[in-house]
Design an enzyme around this catalytic site. Sequence first.
Site, short mmCIF file in Angstrom:
data_model
loop_
_atom_site.label_atom_id
_atom_site.label_comp_id
_atom_site.label_asym_id
_atom_site.label_seq_id
_atom_site.Cartn_x
_atom_site.Cartn_y
_atom_site.Cartn_z
N HIS A 73 -40.09 -47.21 -45.28
CA HIS A 73 -39.80 -47.14 -46.71
C HIS A 73 -38.77 -46.06 -47.02
O HIS A 73 -37.88 -46.25 -47.84
CB HIS A 73 -41.08 -46.80 -47.48
CG HIS A 73 -41.90 -47.99 -47.86
ND1 HIS A 73 -41.45 -48.97 -48.69
CD2 HIS A 73 -43.16 -48.35 -47.52
CE1 HIS A 73 -42.38 -49.89 -48.86
NE2 HIS A 73 -43.43 -49.53 -48.14
N ASP A 126 -50.21 -54.86 -49.14
CA ASP A 126 -48.98 -54.72 -49.91
C ASP A 126 -48.58 -56.02 -50.60
O ASP A 126 -47.98 -55.99 -51.67
CB ASP A 126 -47.83 -54.28 -48.99
CG ASP A 126 -47.69 -52.77 -48.91
OD1 ASP A 126 -48.40 -52.07 -49.65
OD2 ASP A 126 -46.87 -52.30 -48.11
N HIS A 169 -68.75 -31.52 -93.26
CA HIS A 169 -69.40 -32.35 -92.25
C HIS A 169 -70.90 -32.45 -92.54
O HIS A 169 -71.51 -33.53 -92.51
CB HIS A 169 -69.20 -31.76 -90.85
CG HIS A 169 -67.87 -32.06 -90.23
ND1 HIS A 169 -66.70 -31.56 -90.71
CD2 HIS A 169 -67.55 -32.82 -89.15
CE1 HIS A 169 -65.70 -31.98 -89.97
NE2 HIS A 169 -66.18 -32.76 -89.00
N GLN A 180 -44.95 -47.83 -43.01
CA GLN A 180 -44.70 -46.91 -44.11
C GLN A 180 -43.46 -46.07 -43.86
O GLN A 180 -42.71 -45.76 -44.78
CB GLN A 180 -45.91 -46.01 -44.34
CG GLN A 180 -47.13 -46.77 -44.79
CD GLN A 180 -46.84 -47.73 -45.93
OE1 GLN A 180 -46.51 -47.31 -47.04
NE2 GLN A 180 -46.95 -49.03 -45.68
N GLU A 237 -52.75 -42.40 -49.42
CA GLU A 237 -52.49 -43.62 -50.19
C GLU A 237 -53.12 -44.83 -49.48
O GLU A 237 -53.89 -45.59 -50.07
CB GLU A 237 -50.98 -43.80 -50.34
CG GLU A 237 -50.57 -45.06 -51.09
CD GLU A 237 -49.07 -45.26 -51.08
OE1 GLU A 237 -48.59 -46.06 -51.91
OE2 GLU A 237 -48.36 -44.65 -50.25
N HIS A 238 -52.77 -45.03 -48.21
CA HIS A 238 -53.31 -46.13 -47.41
C HIS A 238 -54.11 -45.54 -46.25
O HIS A 238 -53.60 -44.68 -45.52
CB HIS A 238 -52.19 -46.99 -46.82
CG HIS A 238 -51.21 -47.52 -47.82
ND1 HIS A 238 -49.97 -46.93 -48.04
CD2 HIS A 238 -51.29 -48.56 -48.68
CE1 HIS A 238 -49.33 -47.60 -48.97
NE2 HIS A 238 -50.10 -48.60 -49.39
#
Length: 440
Positions: free
Chosen positions: A271, A370, A429, A268, A336-337
């Site tokens: 990235h 991934d 109504h 990660q 996230e992971h």
Amino acid sequence: MEFIARPVRLSTQSADFDATFKARLHWSAEADAAIEQRVAEILADVQARGDAAVLEYTHRFDGLAAEGMEALTLTADELRAAFDGLPAEQREALEAAARRVRSYHEAQKKASGETWSYRDEDGTLLGQKVTPLDRVGIYVPGGKAAYPSSVLMNAIPAQVAGVSEIIMVVPTPRGDKNPLVLAAAYVAGVTRAYTIGGAQAVAALAYGTATIPAVDKITGPGNAYVAAAKRRVFGTVGIDMIAGPSEILVLADGSTPAPWVAMDLFSQAEHDELAQSILLCPDLAYIEQVQAEIDRLLPQMPRAAIIAKSLSDRGALIHTRSMEEACEIANRIAPEHLEVSSQDPHRWEPSLRHAGAIFLGAYTSESLGDYCAGPNHVLPTSGTARFSSPLGVYDFQKRSSLIEVSEAGARKLGQIAAVLAYGEGLQAHARAAEMRMEKP
């Protein structure tokens, strides 16, 4: 050049752990004012001038001097040719990944995306009708790197959901078209594709131009300009999420080879300098081993500079009192992971409530998720896994309630509705309900 990665070393037993840890986690998802202002100008310009504005911005930002939109349109033949031109190994890998992603999302559709109905005792029909969106746009990042996996993860669940038109936009700076991205679009069933990117691509998808039709929803990651544009067009169209920097959290009991965990942290960190990699472990000696492997393996990495900055600025190796405490901290982070790198991952999985994706066992590297495991890799970041879910078939469907009231049901329900409507001061109504209680 020598790069050094020094994730901060923390211990849950330290008096200042909570404050230090909170500061390490902090990341502001707010784009700065200059980006917001520039994006607003681009969106307004594309909305007003359409294709002409898209051409102008594509020339300015991507260096593509096209006289018309046809030069920025990828044809079906071009996508097929890109697939056919790949080495056999890449073709087979792309198709195998696509099969697994498609199988997973087909199972997801069966589990949660079906139309259903029932009739109650008075014959009234109640239910839910599930229908796909008509047209979606998928944004595929380009420039620094190419992401064919993003094509699969965005287009395939849309296709499985039954979306009839999938429009892909992908920037190609200086005209460099990545054949794997084009081939992935062919394999995933993309309907139309354009070589545009940035806020101008988001604007074209949201508002439509003479060439690009307006879509119902935009999915896919991008840079700060893309994120700001998606935030601004939400309401005109749907969006999947506003993604922050990538994250990985590894819960380790010390049984997994230390080089594996070090490389998972790298996976990660490579990235983006803002990506976050954290290790939680009750074994202090093992944490030392992982740091030693970080030092040993880092010089071998082509993206060593990015990894080193990410780990040094945002990474953390945290010594916990126990695996139980590690699970508690993981739920606070909502990563996230989340890798559960232990001998008995199923012991800890029930304690983990908040994560985009949970990877169980030493052999389950995040990188498999991934690319080819099957579940979607578009995941909530920045703690939003507390209330958000991975991209899936359900993001490309909508639900309509089905109601068919019988004559007997109208008499029964009408009494209830009329009382409540009069209580709200809404006489029409109430009368609409009462009229159906009377014989015509």
